[in-house]
Design a protein around this motif. Structure first.
Motif, short mmCIF file in Angstrom:
data_model
loop_
_atom_site.label_atom_id
_atom_site.label_comp_id
_atom_site.label_asym_id
_atom_site.label_seq_id
_atom_site.Cartn_x
_atom_site.Cartn_y
_atom_site.Cartn_z
N MET A 37 0.83 -1.21 0.00
CA MET A 37 0.00 0.00 0.00
C MET A 37 0.86 1.25 0.00
O MET A 37 0.53 2.25 -0.66
CB MET A 37 -0.94 -0.03 1.21
N TYR A 107 -9.09 0.24 -6.38
CA TYR A 107 -9.03 1.00 -5.11
C TYR A 107 -8.29 2.32 -5.30
O TYR A 107 -8.74 3.38 -4.82
CB TYR A 107 -8.35 0.13 -4.06
N SER A 111 -9.73 6.13 -4.89
CA SER A 111 -9.11 7.08 -3.95
C SER A 111 -8.87 8.45 -4.57
O SER A 111 -8.66 9.44 -3.86
CB SER A 111 -7.79 6.51 -3.42
N ALA A 116 -10.55 9.39 2.04
CA ALA A 116 -9.81 8.18 2.40
C ALA A 116 -10.71 7.12 3.01
O ALA A 116 -10.58 5.92 2.69
CB ALA A 116 -8.68 8.55 3.36
N ASP A 120 -11.14 3.42 1.48
CA ASP A 120 -10.73 2.23 2.22
C ASP A 120 -11.86 1.21 2.30
O ASP A 120 -11.63 0.00 2.19
CB ASP A 120 -10.28 2.62 3.63
N ILE A 177 -5.25 -1.50 6.68
CA ILE A 177 -5.67 -0.14 6.31
C ILE A 177 -5.39 0.84 7.44
O ILE A 177 -4.89 1.96 7.21
CB ILE A 177 -7.17 -0.14 5.94
N ARG A 181 -2.91 4.07 7.21
CA ARG A 181 -3.33 5.45 7.47
C ARG A 181 -2.46 6.11 8.53
O ARG A 181 -2.19 7.31 8.47
CB ARG A 181 -4.80 5.47 7.89
#
Length: 549
Positions: A37, A107, A111, A116, A120, A177, A181
């Motif tokens: 990610m 995804y 985004s 966000a 997600d 996730i 973040r």
């Protein structure tokens, strides 16, 4: 670009390290996707094209898939030439990685347009939609469903009796996730000048994410450990004997005749059988030589098994067999026409229940291996039938059943006999258990895979079925690992690989239905809706046509 590639490969390594059968490492799944990610985020901020993003994600998942299920090639190469095996290997290796990468590609597209939090949620929906698709369509191969990764950690996932493996997938995705973040906030802070004060809202976000992450990880583990330590099986014993004949499927050293193979199974069973034995479990295709089902009771196999059972009046033999059925007309989509005999017929990979009576029960394997046991999309790909036939695969394929059914002893005890590949379908097994199965049998022949991690993964996945349904599992593998697994998912007894063996166990039958048994994959359905809308947005609302990621 080198940093991005190394981050993607780091995720591949972490996912492999956490994957069965490696013990004590499954917790790594809770952060294994974070490096990927990070790589995709940095790539999105660069001048690279959208194709680069897909390739990086695809590289990461292809390496992970290949490292974890390399053994698939062994099993395919055992039944068809190398060229065909290589082509069919693309289904689990290439297609699985493609669908995983597609989820992350969509995804990243989402985004660009959404906050966000919503992006997600779309990732969760996209990924779980991919897993559900790969469980249900004609190219099905749910082996790499993320929730399967905790199959070596039964103590941590006792709550699968409520959610099944999709609950594990959700646990993994949300954890990754939240960590991602937190990294995003840390990176933003690090890029600011030292004299620039940290905004108060950013502090609140960090605190919220840390609390959410802690609760998300700790609460399920705490609840699971409590359930595991507090769980007590109701005493309802049944004596089961499991046989592992260890007959080489490749026939390199010696090829057994049908009579010799059956004699070996009977001899081994007699070593452990006792007066109160209620089931003998024999492996997949233990009875060789195709037999028409309506005349099965006239076959030498049936007569020999019946004679064996004269010494065990209370017992039922659950065994794999090769059977077929004949029809005057084409009753099923898998039926083939015999010009020589002028009839249609279906062949089956079958589980048969034989007891001290002329009564016979059959269950047909229905989750069939694409390309090997069933032609995927038969109408669309019928043009390829001659090619598969030349390569040694099936053209009509095996027949199957629309729904799972149980096999019953004369005493009324019900068992669901999952045949090999079927044991990785939680919903299929749960549907059968909900119809009255008091324990689960898995009959398989893992020798095709050789001494690889495939046989260990297959055993580990059976532990998930035990937890989901709170049923004992009696596993008979011809040349794999036979075992008994209790209702908590503990392997309480197992054989060695490539060893002739017979084991017995007093298991506890259970008739209570878990939440998962009743409702199966309920947790995935809301996310399917999210995933479909997210993918449609990424495709049809113009984001796909942007030149930049």
């Amino acid at each position: 670009m080198k940093r991005i590639i190394w981050l993607a490969l780091l995720s591949s390594f972490l996912l492999w390290l956490a994957w069965p059968p490696i013990p004590y490492t499954s917790f790594i799944l809770l952060f294994a996707l974070v490096p990927l990610m990070m790589a995709l985020q940095e790539l999105a901020e660069s001048e690279r094209t959208k194709e680069t993003l897909f390739l990086i994600a695809g590289l990461s998942f292809l390496v992970w898939n290949t490292a974890s299920i390399y053994w698939v090639f062994n099993s395919l190469n055992a039944v068809m030439p190398t060229i065909a095996a290589c082509l069919l290997s693309l289904i689990p290796f290439g297609l699985g990685a493609f669908l995983m990468a597609l989820s992350f590609w969509a995804y990243r597209k989402i985004s660009l347009k959404f906050p966000a939090f919503l992006a997600d949620i779309s990732l969760i929906g996209l990924w779980m939609s991919y897993e559900y698709l790969h469980q249900t369509w004609d190219l099905k191969f749910p082996w790499m469903t993320l929730g399967n990764g905790f199959s070596t950690s039964a103590q941590l996932i006792q709550w699968y009796e409520y959610t099944g493996v999709y609950g594990g997938t959700l646990w993994i995705l949300v954890s990754n996730i939240l960590i991602f973040r937190l990294w995003m906030i840390w990176r933003t802070k690090a890029s600011q000048q030292k004299e620039t004060p940290k905004p108060s809202y950013q502090k609140r976000n960090v605190q919220f994410l840390l609390i959410a992450l802690g609760l998300w990880v700790v609460l399920p583990i705490t609840a699971s450990l409590y359930i595991y330590n507090d769980y007590e099986e109701e005493v309802n014993p049944s004596n089961i004997v499991v046989v592992q004949p260890n007959i080489d499927p490749y026939g390199k050293n010696y090829t057994y005749t049908a009579q010799e193979q059956l004699s070996k199974l009977i001899k081994l069973s007699q070593q452990k059988g006792q007066v109160n034995t209620e089931f003998f479990i024999w492996p997949e295709t233990a009875l060789i030589g195709y037999t028409e089902e309506k005349d099965f009771f006239l076959s030498p196999n049936f007569k020999a098994v019946s004679h064996f059972l004269d010494s065990f009046k209370n017992a039922t033999v659950i065994t794999g067999a090769e059977t077929y059925a004949v029809y005057p007309d084409k009753k099923t989509s898998s039926a083939r026409f015999s010009k020589e005999n002028n009839f249609y017929w279906d062949s089956f990979n079958t589980a048969v229940a034989i007891e001290n009576s002329p009564e016979l029960q059959f269950y047909h394997k229905s989750k069939l291996v694409p390309g090997v046991e069933k032609m995927p999309f038969p109408k669309l790909l019928s043009v390829l039938n001659p090619l598969f036939e030349k390569f040694g695969g099936t053209t009509g394929g095996y027949g199957g059943q629309a729904q799972p059914t149980n096999l019953y002893a004369s005493s009324g005890i019900g068992v669901f006999s999952a045949i090999c590949y079927e044991s990785i379908w939680g919903d299929w097994v749960a549907e059968a258990v909900g119809k009255g199965a008091q324990f689960i049998a898995v009959i398989t022949n893992d020798g095709w895979w050789g001494n690889t991690s495939g046989k260990d993964q297959h055993l580990d996945y059976a532990r998930l079925r035990a937890i989901e349904n709170r049923r004992w599992v009696a596993r008979s593998a011809n040349t794999g690992i036979s075992a008994f697994i209790n209702q908590r998912g503990d392997v309480v007894q197992q054989t060695e690989w490539w060893k002739e063996a017979v084991i017995k166990q007093d298991i506890n039958l259970n008739s209570e239905l878990t939440f998962y048994t009743k409702h199966q994959d309920w947790i995935v359905y809301p996310f399917l809706l999210i995933g479909v809308f997210s993918f449609a947005y990424a495709i049809f609302l113009g984001v796909i046509f942007r030149k930049k990621v």
